[in-house]
Structures are given as structure tokens and as C-alpha cells.
Write a protein that holds these residues in place. Structure first.
Motif, PDB file in Angstrom:
ATOM      1  N   GLN A   3      50.481   6.656  20.558  1.00 17.95           N
ATOM      2  CA  GLN A   3      49.099   6.283  20.463  1.00 17.95           C
ATOM      3  C   GLN A   3      48.265   6.711  21.523  1.00 17.95           C
ATOM      4  N   LEU A   4      46.769   6.680  21.178  1.00 20.87           N
ATOM      5  CA  LEU A   4      45.902   6.723  22.022  1.00 20.87           C
ATOM      6  C   LEU A   4      44.757   5.772  21.335  1.00 20.87           C
ATOM      7  N   CYS A   5      43.701   5.476  22.405  1.00 19.51           N
ATOM      8  CA  CYS A   5      42.662   4.425  21.807  1.00 19.51           C
ATOM      9  C   CYS A   5      41.189   5.126  22.338  1.00 19.51           C
ATOM     10  N   THR A   6      40.381   4.584  21.801  1.00 19.61           N
ATOM     11  CA  THR A   6      39.169   4.815  21.705  1.00 19.61           C
ATOM     12  C   THR A   6      38.414   5.093  23.250  1.00 19.61           C
ATOM     13  N   LEU A   7      39.007   4.168  23.970  1.00 18.75           N
ATOM     14  CA  LEU A   7      38.406   4.278  25.452  1.00 18.75           C
ATOM     15  C   LEU A   7      39.212   5.213  26.401  1.00 18.75           C
ATOM     16  N   CYS A   8      39.976   6.255  25.640  1.00 14.17           N
ATOM     17  CA  CYS A   8      40.587   7.095  26.457  1.00 14.17           C
ATOM     18  C   CYS A   8      39.538   8.529  26.651  1.00 14.17           C
ATOM     19  N   VAL A  21      36.910   5.885  13.015  1.00 12.45           N
ATOM     20  CA  VAL A  21      38.155   6.091  12.243  1.00 12.45           C
ATOM     21  C   VAL A  21      39.236   5.241  12.843  1.00 12.45           C
ATOM     22  N   ALA A  22      39.156   4.553  13.813  1.00 10.90           N
ATOM     23  CA  ALA A  22      40.090   3.642  14.710  1.00 10.90           C
ATOM     24  C   ALA A  22      40.451   2.458  13.898  1.00 10.90           C
ATOM     25  N   GLY A  23      41.575   1.989  14.275  1.00 12.52           N
ATOM     26  CA  GLY A  23      42.114   0.681  13.723  1.00 12.52           C
ATOM     27  C   GLY A  23      41.621  -0.346  14.832  1.00 12.52           C
ATOM     28  N   GLY A  24      42.266  -1.731  14.298  1.00 14.77           N
ATOM     29  CA  GLY A  24      41.637  -2.749  15.101  1.00 14.77           C
ATOM     30  C   GLY A  24      42.052  -2.693  16.768  1.00 14.77           C
ATOM     31  N   PRO A  25      41.256  -3.302  17.538  1.00 13.89           N
ATOM     32  CA  PRO A  25      41.650  -3.375  19.104  1.00 13.89           C
ATOM     33  C   PRO A  25      42.945  -3.716  19.280  1.00 13.89           C
ATOM     34  N   VAL A  26      43.449  -2.674  20.321  1.00 18.30           N
ATOM     35  CA  VAL A  26      45.036  -3.082  20.826  1.00 18.30           C
ATOM     36  C   VAL A  26      44.963  -4.171  22.064  1.00 18.30           C
ATOM     37  N   SER A  27      45.900  -5.032  21.990  1.00 17.66           N
ATOM     38  CA  SER A  27      45.800  -6.216  22.642  1.00 17.66           C
ATOM     39  C   SER A  27      46.428  -6.076  23.915  1.00 17.66           C
ATOM     40  N   ASN A  32      48.175   5.463  27.494  1.00 14.63           N
ATOM     41  CA  ASN A  32      47.276   6.670  28.165  1.00 14.63           C
ATOM     42  C   ASN A  32      46.554   6.249  29.367  1.00 14.63           C
ATOM     43  N   CYS A  33      45.463   5.320  28.600  1.00 15.27           N
ATOM     44  CA  CYS A  33      44.203   5.135  29.699  1.00 15.27           C
ATOM     45  C   CYS A  33      44.695   3.615  30.511  1.00 15.27           C
ATOM     46  N   LYS A  34      45.772   3.075  29.787  1.00 16.47           N
ATOM     47  CA  LYS A  34      46.031   1.544  30.299  1.00 16.47           C
ATOM     48  C   LYS A  34      44.847   0.590  30.140  1.00 16.47           C
ATOM     49  N   MET A  35      44.050   0.883  29.360  1.00 21.19           N
ATOM     50  CA  MET A  35      42.929  -0.218  29.181  1.00 21.19           C
ATOM     51  C   MET A  35      43.207  -0.941  27.881  1.00 21.19           C
ATOM     52  N   ILE A  36      42.675  -2.186  27.922  1.00 20.75           N
ATOM     53  CA  ILE A  36      42.967  -2.984  26.807  1.00 20.75           C
ATOM     54  C   ILE A  36      41.562  -3.220  25.953  1.00 20.75           C
ATOM     55  N   GLY A  37      41.666  -3.408  24.893  1.00 16.97           N
ATOM     56  CA  GLY A  37      40.540  -3.603  23.801  1.00 16.97           C
ATOM     57  C   GLY A  37      39.766  -2.283  23.089  1.00 16.97           C
ATOM     58  N   GLY A  38      40.426  -1.193  23.493  1.00 14.14           N
ATOM     59  CA  GLY A  38      40.012  -0.059  22.690  1.00 14.14           C
ATOM     60  C   GLY A  38      40.734   0.055  21.229  1.00 14.14           C
ATOM     61  N   GLY A  39      39.878   0.748  20.389  1.00 14.41           N
ATOM     62  CA  GLY A  39      40.242   0.910  18.967  1.00 14.41           C
ATOM     63  C   GLY A  39      41.645   1.720  19.002  1.00 14.41           C
ATOM     64  N   PHE A  40      42.561   1.303  18.025  1.00 18.00           N
ATOM     65  CA  PHE A  40      43.966   1.914  17.941  1.00 18.00           C
ATOM     66  C   PHE A  40      43.639   3.238  17.193  1.00 18.00           C
ATOM     67  N   LEU A  41      44.400   4.157  17.682  1.00 16.18           N
ATOM     68  CA  LEU A  41      44.345   5.733  17.143  1.00 16.18           C
ATOM     69  C   LEU A  41      45.732   6.204  17.104  1.00 16.18           C
ATOM     70  N   ASP A  42      46.461   6.316  15.859  1.00 12.50           N
ATOM     71  CA  ASP A  42      47.863   6.945  15.874  1.00 12.50           C
ATOM     72  C   ASP A  42      47.501   8.635  15.477  1.00 12.50           C
ATOM     73  N   ARG A  43      48.436   9.360  15.341  1.00 11.29           N
ATOM     74  CA  ARG A  43      48.581  10.813  15.077  1.00 11.29           C
ATOM     75  C   ARG A  43      47.708  11.247  14.107  1.00 11.29           C
ATOM     76  N   GLY A  44      47.829  10.576  12.883  1.00 10.88           N
ATOM     77  CA  GLY A  44      46.892  10.819  11.686  1.00 10.88           C
ATOM     78  C   GLY A  44      45.484  10.609  12.067  1.00 10.88           C
TER      79      GLY A  44
END
Length: 378
Positions: A3-8, A21-27, A32-44
Motif C-alpha cells: 500500500q501507499l498513502c496520499t502523503l507519499c 480516489v483514496a480510502g479512509g485515513p490509515v492509523s 513507504n513514507c512512515k507517516m500517519i493520517g494519509g488516505g489509503f491507496l492499494d494497487r487498484g
């Protein structure tokens, strides 16, 4: 990583498209970026992001259809397309995550509206490769024959807008085609062959008139005094005999509707051909339909239909703009790729129509044009 997140992402536009297009925030921290709170991004979702931003965002404004500059697939490697900005790191992240590479895509010329009809009619006027004489008339006859016919009956509304620093008098003549000496040349009209431009709905009129908040805007509502026979260039075109998109009249009409002034000569020639066949006018796609949820259509009537008694004025109203909105998306800005001159595409189309270049050679030449580079940001 799974996974990646929007903060990457570093680029503002990529991040904004990712948030859509992202899912809910990751806790927990993003792998990848080691940050918390970005939207969840899977491969699709990342594949969707790559397509939204880098592919759909690369479509040039003159294309008038789906003709992206870039595409991606697993057979290309990262590094074929460079932007010399922070976009490169975002693209590399997506490319490696998805195991794909972005590359310069040479879309077929029909996606730019360069169909067989267009190529034969346009050609290259300077060296005579454009079809002329009776053969040219036959092409227009085939184009017109594929279009359907629509009748505007008395009681139906036709709208026309005038804008300026003051409201015009509410009299029929003020909303007719401009008189001789004041008429200007547009997409389908000339001083010798004037055209009354109207629309089926008010919003199309406002778009076409390019109204602003500082304008006084007057809207005239007309109705036909008798049935008006129109050729429909916007809908119900019979392309059942077309074997490829290069033979589709619908694609050709979209080209004429969305193209710039370089194709006004063909638009005016088509209008003349329609008038010579006895039609009162024609329907055509609004230029603004390419950025609207509905297929906006214009009504073009030959001559001065108010003066000739074909139209009756029902009412005149002032229009006040109450709200304006823009819906937009982001795309890549690349200063390392040199823009393609429209004349280069037209030359390729003319050579293809003349049979002096094969479709494979066209693709190779188009790819060469797309790969023209500057030394860096210009």
C-alpha cells in the motif's frame, strides 16, 4: 509494500487526485513514507491514480477526444518519461509500486479527428493533395447522407443571447443575424453566407456567448412560424457502414465542432453544402460539450430567419448570473517535451490520405514527434 498513502506524494496535483480516489485515513505508519493520517491507496487505486493524472491529464486541448500523450503498461520501464520536477519522484514511486512504465503514446490520428473524410477534404491545399471538383462534392454528399434530419415545429423554443455594456431594445431585429456590414465571420458563417446561431437551452447560449459577470445579458426566446427542416450533425449519424473509426462521420463532425480556426474553412464549406440542399439550417455540437455533463447542441439557421419571417419573437428577458462553477482535474506539466505543431499532424494526415505513407509509418513518425525533447525546463 502492499500500500501507499496520499502523503507519499510531493506534487500538489498528484496528491489532490490521490485524495479523490483514496480510502479512509490509515492509523498506522505508511510502509513507504512512515507517516500517519494519509488516505489509503492499494494497487487498484494507484493504477486509477496513474491513469487519472498522467494519462487523462495529458490529453491536449485541441484533441477533442480521448487522445492522451502518455500511456503505461508492464512492457515499459520507469525513466522513459522525465519531467525534471518533483513529478519524477512521484511517477517513480507509482511505477515501481505497480511494476509499469509510463511512455509516450502515439494515438491513432482518428482520435484527433483526422478521418478519411477529413484527410481527403483538408489535405494540403498548397500542393493540391486535397480532393477537388466532383469528387469533393461526392464526399460532402456521403457525409450529409449519413446525417439524420430533424424538424423544428412551431411552439418549440429557440434561445439566443446578446451581451454587452447595456441591454438591447426588446425588438425582434435586435436578435436576428447581424445586418450586412456588421456581420462577422465565425465557425460556420461568412459575410456572404450569414448564419443565425441559437440553442435548444439557455445554458448553451451562455457558454457560447462567453458571458461574464460584468455583462448585461439579454435572452430572446423565439419559436418557428412554420416547420424548419434541419440537418442533424450532432446525433443519430448512421455509421453502420463504417469499418473503422477512420470512416466514421460522427468522429469527423466532432472534429469540426471542437477544432480551432484552422478548420473553419471546412465548417463554412459544410454549411454552404447544407444550404444548397434546401435545409433551413443544421444542429451541431457545442464546443463546450467536451467539458459538460450533457451533450450541448447549437441551432444554426441560414440567413436572417427573423427578417424572413421564419422565427417569431416570444419574449426578451435579462439574465443575471447567480452562480459559476468549475469542475477540474490535474495533469502533468512537462517542460522537457516540445509541443507538437498542429501543422505536423495535418501534414501526416495529408500524406496518409495521399497514400504516400503507411499507417505503421504514421505511428513511427508520430512517436518521433512526441519524443522531441528540450534540454530541460524551458
Amino acid at each position: 509494500m502492499d500500500q501507499l498513502c496520499t502523503l507519499c506524494f510531493r506534487n500538489f496535483g498528484v496528491r489532490r487526485e490521490a485524495e479523490l480516489v483514496a480510502g479512509g485515513p490509515v492509523s498506522s505508519p505508511c510502509p513507504n513514507c512512515k507517516m500517519i493520517g494519509g488516505g489509503f491507496l492499494d494497487r487498484g487505486v494507484c493504477e486509477q491514480l496513474l491513469r487519472r493524472f498522467f494519462v487523462e491529464g495529458s490529453i491536449p486541448p485541441e484533441a477533442g477526444g480521448h487522445a492522451p500523450v502518455y500511456e503505461f503498461n508492464p512492457h515499459h520501464l520507469h525513466g522513459e518519461v522525465l519531467f525534471a520536477t518533483e513529478l519524477d519522484s512521484d511517477l517513480e514511486l507509482l511505477s515501481r509500486f505497480l511494476s509499469v512504465g509510463l511512455f509516450h503514446y502515439g494515438p491513432p490520428l482518428w482520435r484527433f479527428g483526422h478521418t478519411d473524410h477529413y484527410s481527403a477534404l483538408k489535405g494540403n491545399m498548397e500542393d493540391g493533395t486535397a480532393t477537388q471538383g466532383e469528387a469533393r462534392k461526392a464526399i460532402w454528399e456521403e457525409v450529409i447522407a449519413r446525417c439524420s434530419i430533424k424538424t423544428l415545429e412551431p411552439g418549440m423554443s429557440i434561445f439566443r443571447v446578446r451581451r454587452g455594456q447595456q441591454l438591447p431594445p426588446a425588438i425582434p431585429a435586435e436578435f436576428d443575424t447581424p445586418p450586412p456590414g456588421l456581420a462577422s465571420e465565425g465557425r460556420y458563417d461568412t459575410a456572404e453566407r450569414p448564419v443565425f446561431y441559437g440553442a435548444e437551452d439557455v445554458e448553451t447560449c451562455l457558454h457560447e456567448s462567453r458571458v461574464t459577470l460584468s455583462d448585461y445579458i439579454a435572452l430572446a426566446t423565439f419559436t418557428p412560424t412554420r416547420p424548419l427542416r434541419l440537418l442533424d450533425l450532432a446525433d443519430n449519424i448512421d455509421d453502420s457502414s463504417a469499418r473503422t473509426p477512420f470512416e466514421q462521420v460522427d468522429v469527423f463532425m466532432t472534429r469540426l465542432a471542437y477544432a480551432g480556426k484552422q478548420d473553419y474553412d471546412l465548417c463554412r464549406e459544410l454549411a454552404a453544402e447544407i444550404e444548397e440542399r434546401g435545409f433551413d439550417g443544421f444542429l451541431f455540437i457545442s464546443y463546450f460539450a467536451q467539458a459538460h455533463r450533457q451533450k450541448l447542441r447549437n441551432i444554426a439557421l441560414h440567413g436572417r430567419p427573423v427578417q424572413s419571417g421564419k422565427l417569431q419573437l416570444l419574449s426578451v428577458n435579462r439574465i443575471r448570473l447567480a452562480e459559476t462553477n468549475y469542475k477540474y482535474s490535474f495533469g502533468p506539466h512537462n517542460d522537457t517535451s516540445l509541443p507538437i505543431e498542429p501543422t505536423a499532424i495535418e501534414e501526416l494526415s495529408a500524406r496518409m490520405a495521399a497514400g504516400t505513407i503507411s499507417s505503421q509509418e504514421v505511428s513511427a513518425e508520430f512517436e518521433r514527434l512526441l519524443n522531441r525533447r528540450s534540454e530541460g525546463p524551458r
